[in-house]
Design a protein around this motif. Structure first.
Motif, short mmCIF file in Angstrom:
data_model
loop_
_atom_site.label_atom_id
_atom_site.label_comp_id
_atom_site.label_asym_id
_atom_site.label_seq_id
_atom_site.Cartn_x
_atom_site.Cartn_y
_atom_site.Cartn_z
N GLU A 84 -7.39 -36.57 85.73
CA GLU A 84 -6.18 -36.24 86.12
C GLU A 84 -5.39 -36.89 84.83
N ILE A 85 -5.68 -37.97 84.53
CA ILE A 85 -4.76 -38.54 83.18
C ILE A 85 -4.73 -37.65 81.95
N ILE A 86 -5.85 -37.29 81.60
CA ILE A 86 -5.90 -36.14 80.70
C ILE A 86 -4.93 -35.04 80.75
N SER A 87 -5.18 -34.43 82.00
CA SER A 87 -4.31 -33.22 82.44
C SER A 87 -2.81 -33.70 82.28
N GLY A 88 -2.43 -34.79 82.80
CA GLY A 88 -0.83 -35.35 82.82
C GLY A 88 -0.81 -35.21 81.22
N ILE A 89 -1.28 -36.15 80.32
CA ILE A 89 -1.05 -36.30 79.15
C ILE A 89 -0.93 -34.83 78.08
N LYS A 90 -1.78 -34.08 78.48
CA LYS A 90 -1.67 -32.93 77.78
C LYS A 90 -0.50 -31.92 78.36
N ALA A 131 3.85 -37.24 81.80
CA ALA A 131 2.57 -37.35 82.11
C ALA A 131 2.40 -37.31 83.65
N VAL A 132 3.02 -38.43 84.31
CA VAL A 132 2.99 -38.58 85.46
C VAL A 132 3.22 -37.33 86.33
N TYR A 133 4.18 -36.36 85.99
CA TYR A 133 4.99 -35.19 86.48
C TYR A 133 3.59 -34.27 86.43
N PHE A 134 2.81 -34.17 85.24
CA PHE A 134 2.08 -32.97 85.28
C PHE A 134 0.51 -33.46 85.46
N ALA A 135 0.43 -34.58 85.97
CA ALA A 135 -0.94 -35.32 86.12
C ALA A 135 -1.42 -34.46 87.60
N ALA A 136 -2.65 -33.91 87.31
CA ALA A 136 -3.06 -33.06 88.50
C ALA A 136 -4.79 -33.20 88.55
#
Length: 525
Positions: free
Chosen positions: A281-287, A315-320
């Motif tokens: 989830e962290i990685i998806s948010g950063i990317k 990154a918080v918005y895009f974390a999934a």
């Protein structure tokens, strides 16, 4: 504050009670410094306290004590981790112990320290030296490592004269009676431990929270440092490898995504298992944040950002979870873009960083889950003086913001009229891609100083090649080198008024600053 004798230190290390946490750095003292420590103990000089953290929970990741692998704790916990004094502790243990063999491949010359009978008895000069075997004269030098080895001490003293035997017995007694001050912190609160570690290291090497969290989260299958290195490789083709190498930025993203708190205390309160479980989830948010910046703001690498911290709320918005794609409505996209510009123009992360960042993290999360448009509701303002008062310095927040503002207008080459390759300009990101609209040579000829010449308002995206072609002449003279049919488009794309070619710097500054101000307001409103 309690005391430990050297004998007690040796026993506690050998029993596995005294240990080194992984977030400590390795042993770095050289042989001379170890010998000076012995001399300080002998002379009764203060040599610092040990700060120990007593906890019932053994860390998953620990460090050797210099070249010595520490034994497992035989008894039940607690154990005592060294927060401060590791170099002194390692030196004392290495010199006096005889139970644990050093690991191969390590320099252990510093462990063979000798007392020099012939050294001058001086308050300043040392009487202790770390010597190699071929430097030792057994008549003159006594191995202090034998002080706590009864049989070894007896054998080492057999050849001494009565006078020297009396002298070394006195020296031995000093070490046997020496007390090492100890401050003991008993807690299982890791945030408190981090604060203590930070404060005791503030005058030396600052706290490395990355090492702390690596220790908190480590498992046989998960190494935080390896995970961040993999992220850097994933982002490298997109120009953002530096994100994966910026441990402080990545840690803030971790803490913000998992705990909605980007502070150090929030970070260290994280549960290691949760960090491991939610790392995708962290990685998806950063990317997702990187992709948003590239697609919507023409940011090509981390260095382009006025503040790296801007990545955290995105990154918080895009974390999934499960690497799912987060959908973005036009209203949400516009809100994030508006927030970005307001944060840049207001210098939001130059002061009150954590307070502002945590507020924006919360609003970013609400924007995603409820589409509440509150992220951009932050104090901000801009006027034309921003572009007049600030000087062009590639690394400054104001200049980076100004450059990104210019980029949004898709500038054209002053010489060919073709579209400038923004990816190339921003990936290289150096002074050679930005030049004066009113050349330095021309303005210096009018008696203007460097501060006046280097105002933001006098710069545009002009390559070194284009700048050379235009020459350092007055704008009215280099105008002929611009394609006449594209002149209006070139000026519009550079947010530049036609008055540039009147060679009236004062009027130009006033008119261009108004154009830049209007463009900034259009982006941030």
């Amino acid at each position: 504050m309690a005391d430990l004798s050297i004998r007690k230190v040796l026993e506690q290390v050998q029993s596995g009670q005294l240990r080194i946490p992984a977030f400590q750095r390795g042993f770095v003292w050289d042989a001379d410094r170890v010998a000076y420590l012995m001399d300080s103990i002998h002379k009764g000089y203060p040599f610092g306290a040990l700060i120990l953290w007593r906890t019932k929970e053994q860390l998953n990741s620990e460090r050797d004590l210099g070249p010595f692998t520490l034994p497992d704790r035989e008894d039940e916990f607690p154990v005592d981790y060294v927060l401060d004094g590791q170099q002194r502790l390692t030196s004392i243990f290495g010199v006096f112990q005889s139970e644990i063999a050093a690991n191969e491949g390590h320099d252990t010359n510093w462990t063979t320290v000798y007392y020099d009978f012939d050294a001058e008895k001086d308050l300043q000069e040392s009487q202790f030296y770390a010597l190699l075997p071929d430097q030792v004269d057994l008549v003159r030098h006594f191995p202090v490592g034998k002080f706590f080895d009864v049989a070894g001490y007896r054998a080492a003293t057999q050849h001494l004269t009565p006078e020297r035997l009396e002298e070394i017995d006195h020296v031995q007694a000093i070490f046997k009676e020496a007390a090492i001050p100890v401050q003991l912190i008993e807690t299982d609160d890791r945030a408190k431990v981090a604060i203590v570690f930070e404060r005791v290291n503030r005058l030396g090497v600052e706290l490395d929270i990355f090492q702390l969290l690596s220790a908190w989260t480590w498992s046989e299958e998960f190494d935080l440092q390896d995970k961040f290195a993999d992220l850097a490789e994933d982002l490298k083709p997109f120009g953002f490898a530096a994100v994966g190498e910026d441990s402080n930025l990545l840690l803030r993203c971790c803490s913000a995504i998992i705990g909605s708190d980007a502070s150090s205390s929030g970070l260290l309160a994280l549960n290691g298992a949760e960090v491991r479980d939610r790392f995708d989830e962290i990685i998806s948010g950063i990317k997702g944040a990187v992709d948003f910046l590239r697609s919507n703001l023409h940011v090509e690498k981390l260095e382009n950002l006025p503040y790296p911290t801007l990545i955290v709320p995105l990154a918080v918005y895009f974390a999934a979870k499960d690497s799912k794609t987060v959908l973005v409505s036009e209203a949400q996209r516009a809100e994030m873009v508006r927030w970005f510009w307001r944060a840049c123009f207001s210098r939001r992360f130059s002061a009150g960083v954590l307070r502002n960042l945590n507020r924006d993290v919360g609003e970013a999360k609400r924007l995603r889950t409820s589409e509440k448009l509150g992220l951009s509701e932050i104090p901000w303002s801009i006027d034309k003086e921003f572009f007049i008062d600030n000087r062009f310095t590639v690394s400054s927040v104001a200049t980076k913001t100004f450059i990104l503002l210019l980029v949004q207008s898709n500038p054209l080459s002053f010489v060919s009229g073709s579209r400038v390759s923004l990816g190339e300009v921003l990936r290289h990101y150096n002074r050679k891609e930005f030049h004066h609209l009113n050349p330095q040579k021309f303005l210096k000829g009018e008696g203007r100083d460097s501060a006046d010449i280097n105002r933001l308002v006098n710069f545009a995206i002009i390559s070194a090649a284009d700048n050379k072609a235009l020459g350092g002449v007055a704008p009215s003279r280099y105008r002929a080198k611009l394609p006449a049919s594209k002149l209006g488009n070139i000026l519009n794309s550079a947010l530049c008024p036609p008055s540039l070619f009147n060679d009236d710097y004062g009027t130009f500054i006033d008119e261009r600053s108004l154009l830049l101000w209007g463009a900034a307001n259009a982006l941030a409103e």
